[in-house]
Design a protein around this motif. Structure first.
Motif: not given
Length: 912
Positions: A800-801, A804-805, A809-811
């Motif tokens: 997910p890193y 993920t911004d 911490n959101d996509p």
């Protein structure tokens, strides 16, 4: 061992109706030179039982009824011989005389190239290592073709790599403790004395001398008297990894005063065989001396080593290959009219062994070996301090980046050694006249091991059909790891400072940060390990069944001892001195059941369930800097099963197998440069990436056959259909030594379920024909088809890193599951066809035997076959990955190795 019984066992198991015949048939097996052939297998077609010739080549069958019989006599390195005879009712003993086996003209094992250039680079961090597996010269057509035909193209049977194979010399394992792999360079060039193992079991088949692993066991017995009495001289010419090889071997046999000597030596050398800038100079020596005190007791000393100096070749992106061709190598450049390679591997790790052979009573043997191995393995590379990357293929220098045209790139596509010296000259001193350090230098990463081994093997025959083996091993390792200055390239000294981290000191306990040629720099630590293992196996032979069971248990203690106290505050208490001891306990069981349908047809089941402790490289996530353990590291759990139908007829030999293997809790470490970021900032740094809790599944089927079309023409065929894939979503961690961002962090789960295991074709097919003339010449050819080769992936980009911004911490905007799947899809390479051929002839001139052979791989010069490759992990964020995918030519495309095209190996020998 499927059908071997002692003569007494043969007698007792035959039905009582056979006892009245009282006919014994016997013979002696000898070679062309008249010397006895020991341990030749004699297969009686009309019986389910075989016998083995003894030390003088003698064998016998007792109590044969009147009738017509056929026997087949086989021995590695000799051509098989079939003999027919009749037994009449009035014969008590029948003498078949001397059965002469002709020397085989089979392909020299030296034609198989062991090439580990993929491990000589830090450019990528691939877990894949393209090494050929255990060389096999057994009777199984599948194993022979896998090793010598398909193995030349990095095919690994059942997908199992070097990590899971086991090679032993007199009971001592040659696997390295740092990564568990076998370094064939330790005995490279000693083909005469290591061509045929004393025992060679495949896959998970139990061994008499070790518990083994997934990839089988090759056991070499270096007892001086076990080598054929002769002198052998050989010369080879090739274009593979060197040009020339010269080899000489002498064996005295056992003399009247109880001494036996075997010595062997070789040299392999040459440059620019195919790949530009690659050269090699390697020597090898072997000496074995045996003293026989009695028929029951002897002691043998063995010493061998292979000092090797070898240049490496680079992996490249497709853009570079398209411009420069597939022979291009970025690691070298011209200096004073000569080619100089920056990546040199210099390895010399000699082994010394003392083995005691003791026969106890009639049925027991006890073999004990102590060994000591010392030496170093050094790999050089360019280093730079507050300067531009000198790599000619650095992404900013490629035409795709826009600064250089293709012609301008070609003009500066090799290392410019003169400019490196010039940069150091211009940086020689400050304005006040004080000296300055090197801008560019060459450093070596050195591994200097001291390894003590004790191996004990005891075997006994409890009953005529019941054998017991006990193996105990102890190993003590002291592994010194450091980087040292090899060449200052004209500078005064180098700075022992971390230029990528605000010039922090690598060793704060030493105020002097100036290092010179031969000095240690950047890292220095020891890895310590003590390992104990016990293996017990037993074999029981019944009339219709043969049962083998093997168990083992092992205990190990591992520790890191750092020499440098890091200048990074968070590391100061965990970088210098001894770490806590990491202990590990392993256990396992193997079993083999053979059902004898009749003397020629068998059904064989093998099963194994065992654990493997993490290797030293898996245990410590960044041992160069700190003693931190890899998060989530555990013992691997391996469960493997196979079922085979085997036919061993006079005309057709065949094996059909199905297998299933599951590996759980494995750890995979990669090291590469990446652009990483978090809430505190971003940086380009060398990160240590760990995937832990990795589960993989290997499933497939194998078919191998050898059919005698005529007495002189054989056909062999192999089919391997496998699927090797990841079956879960493992955890991903990284570690770096920068102050500006988080050093030790979790990235969550890698979405790699159903990704394929890289490094080998998952499907392979081969068909070959070989003609053996009665006049001692032969010719053969094989057609090979390789399928389902995959690119090794970067795990960080699958977490997910990547999407993920870190600021929210959101996509990232625009992220969709479909787009992520498209951006992270694993690349599959095209299927390829390869054609090989070989031929040879031998001559008998009095007591002299002369032979010549030639083999050619990839006759059609197919340069499109990718032997290995890996994703670059440089970009690990969605905006960068998306932009990269939209470029016509990506900046950070996969780095690949291509097959070298048409290669040949010619060999001529003289034996007397």
């Amino acid at each position: 061992m499927i059908k071997k019984l002692s003569l007494i066992s043969l007698f007792t198991l035959l039905p009582a109706s056979y006892y009245y015949a009282q006919t014994t048939v016997y013979a002696y097996v000898k070679g062309q030179d008249g010397k006895p052939v020991e341990r030749a297998e004699v297969d009686l077609e009309q019986s389910v039982d075989d016998v083995t010739a003894d030390k003088i080549g003698y064998f016998q069958f007792v109590d044969l009824k009147p009738g017509h019989y056929l026997i087949t006599v086989t021995k590695p390195n000799f051509e098989s011989k079939i003999l027919e005879f009749d037994v009449t009712a009035d014969e008590k003993r029948k003498d078949l005389g001397v059965i002469v086996l002709n020397n085989s003209l089979g392909t020299d094992a030296g034609v198989v190239v062991i090439d580990d250039s993929a491990t000589d680079t830090e450019d990528g961090g691939s877990a894949m290592q393209p090494t050929v597996g255990l060389l096999s010269s057994g009777r199984d057509a599948f194993q022979n073709v896998s090793a010598f035909e398909l193995g030349a193209y990095w095919f690994r049977p059942r997908g199992v790599d070097n990590r899971f194979e086991d090679v032993m010399f007199n009971g001592v394992s040659m696997s390295k403790n740092d990564d568990g792999r076998i370094d064939f360079n330790n005995w490279g060039g000693l083909n005469d004395v290591t061509r045929y193992p004393y025992e060679n079991v495949d896959n998970i088949t139990p061994s008499e001398y070790a518990f083994g692993n997934l990839g089988g066991v090759a056991y070499y017995n270096t007892r001086a008297s076990s080598y054929r009495k002769q002198t052998s001289l050989a010369y080879s010419f090739t274009n593979r990894s060197y040009l020339h090889r010269a080899m000489a071997t002498y064996s005295s046999g056992m003399t009247k005063n109880g001494w036996a000597f075997t010595v062997s030596g070789s040299r392999r050398w040459g440059d620019n065989a195919i790949i530009d800038g690659v050269y090699q100079d390697a020597y090898a020596y072997f000496a074995s001396v045996e003293k026989k005190f009695s028929e029951r007791h002897s002691i043998n000393f063995t010493g061998f080593g292979s000092p090797t100096y070898r240049a490496s070749n680079s992996p490249n992106t497709q853009e570079v290959y398209d411009i420069m061709g597939k022979d291009y190598n970025s690691y070298w450049g011209w200096q004073d009219g000569e080619k100089r390679n920056s990546r040199i591997r210099k390895v010399f790790e000699p082994m010394f062994m003392l083995t005691d052979y003791l026969k106890i009573g009639k049925n027991s043997n006890w073999i004990n070996t102590v060994s000591y191995q010392i030496g170093s393995d050094a790999r050089s590379r360019l280093d730079w301090f507050h300067a531009a990357d000198p790599n000619p293929t650095y992404y900013r220098k490629l035409p795709s980046y826009g600064l250089l045209t293709a012609d301008e790139f070609r003009a500066q596509s090799q290392i410019d050694w003169n400019s490196l010296y010039q940069a150091n000259y211009l940086n020689n001193q400050n304005m006040d006249g004080t000296k300055r350090g090197a801008v560019y230098s060459i450093v070596e990463d050195v591994n200097r091991d001291k390894t003590f081994n004790f191996a004990s093997h005891f075997d006994t025959r409890l009953k005529e059909n019941w054998k017991l083996n006990i193996n105990f091993n102890y190993q003590n390792l002291r592994s010194d790891n450091f980087r040292r200055v090899k060449d200052l390239l004209g500078a005064n000294y180098a700075n022992n400072l971390n230029a990528f981290n605000n010039d922090v000191q690598y060793n704060t306990d030493d105020a002097n940060t100036q290092v010179r040629v031969g000095d240690r720099t950047q890292y220095s630590y020891e890895l310590l390990k003590d390992h104990y293992s016990l293996n017990v196996s037993t074999e029981v032979d019944f009339n219709k069944f043969n049962v083998v069971a093997s168990i083992f248990s092992s205990y190990s203690e591992s520790q890191r001892d750092g020499d440098y106290r890091s200048g990074i505050a968070a590391f100061k208490d965990n970088s210098k001195g001894k770490s806590a001891i990491y202990d590990a306990l392993d256990a396992g069981i193997k079993g083999k059941v053979t059902y004898k349908i009749n003397g020629k047809n068998f059904i064989v089941y093998n099963g194994a369930f065992f654990s493997l402790a993490p290797t030293l490289n898996e245990l410590y996530i960044n041992p160069r800097a700190v003693d931190f353990l890899t998060p989530g590291v555990k013992n691997q759990i391996i469960n493997s099963n196979d079922l085979s139908y085997i036919m061993r007829g006079q005309v057709l030999k065949l094996r059909l197998s199905g297998y299933y293997t599951k590996i759980s809790n494995s750890t995979e470490i990669s090291r590469y440069y990446a652009a990483v970021s978090d809430q505190t900032g971003s940086a380009n740094t060398l990160i240590n990436e760990a995937m832990t809790g990795v589960d993989k599944r290997y499933i497939g089927a194998e078919l191998g056959f050898d059919v005698k079309i005529t007495p002189t023409l054989n056909a062999t065929g192999v089919a391997s259909i496998g699927e090797y894939k990841y079956t879960n979503r493992p955890d991903v961690y990284s570690f770096d030594d920068l102050n500006t961002i988080s050093r030790y962090r979790s990235y969550g789960k890698a979405n790699i379920k159903d990704y394929k295991v890289a490094g080998t074709p998952q499907k392979a097919f081969s068909f070959g024909l070989k003609y053996n003339s009665p006049r001692y010449w032969w010719v053969g050819a094989s057609a090979n088809y390789l399928m389902d080769q995959y690119l090794d992936f970067s795990a960080l980009n699958k977490t997910p890193y990547m999407y993920t911004d870190p600021g929210t911490n959101d996509p990232y905007a625009g992220v969709t599951p479909e787009l992520i799947q498209q951006l992270t899809a694993q690349k599959k390479f095209d299927d390829q066809f390869m054609l090989n051929a070989n031929a040879g002839k031998s001559f008998r001139i009095g007591e002299y035997r002369l032979g010549i052979s030639v083999s050619v791989n990839n006759i059609l010069n197919n340069r499109n076959y990718v032997t290995g490759g890996f994703e670059q992990g440089r970009l690990a964020n969605f905006p960068g990955v998306l932009e990269e995918s939209q470029r016509q030519t990506p900046y950070f495309g996969p780095k690949l190795w291509y097959d070298r095209g048409t290669t040949f190996f010619t060999n001529v020998y003289l034996r007397f």
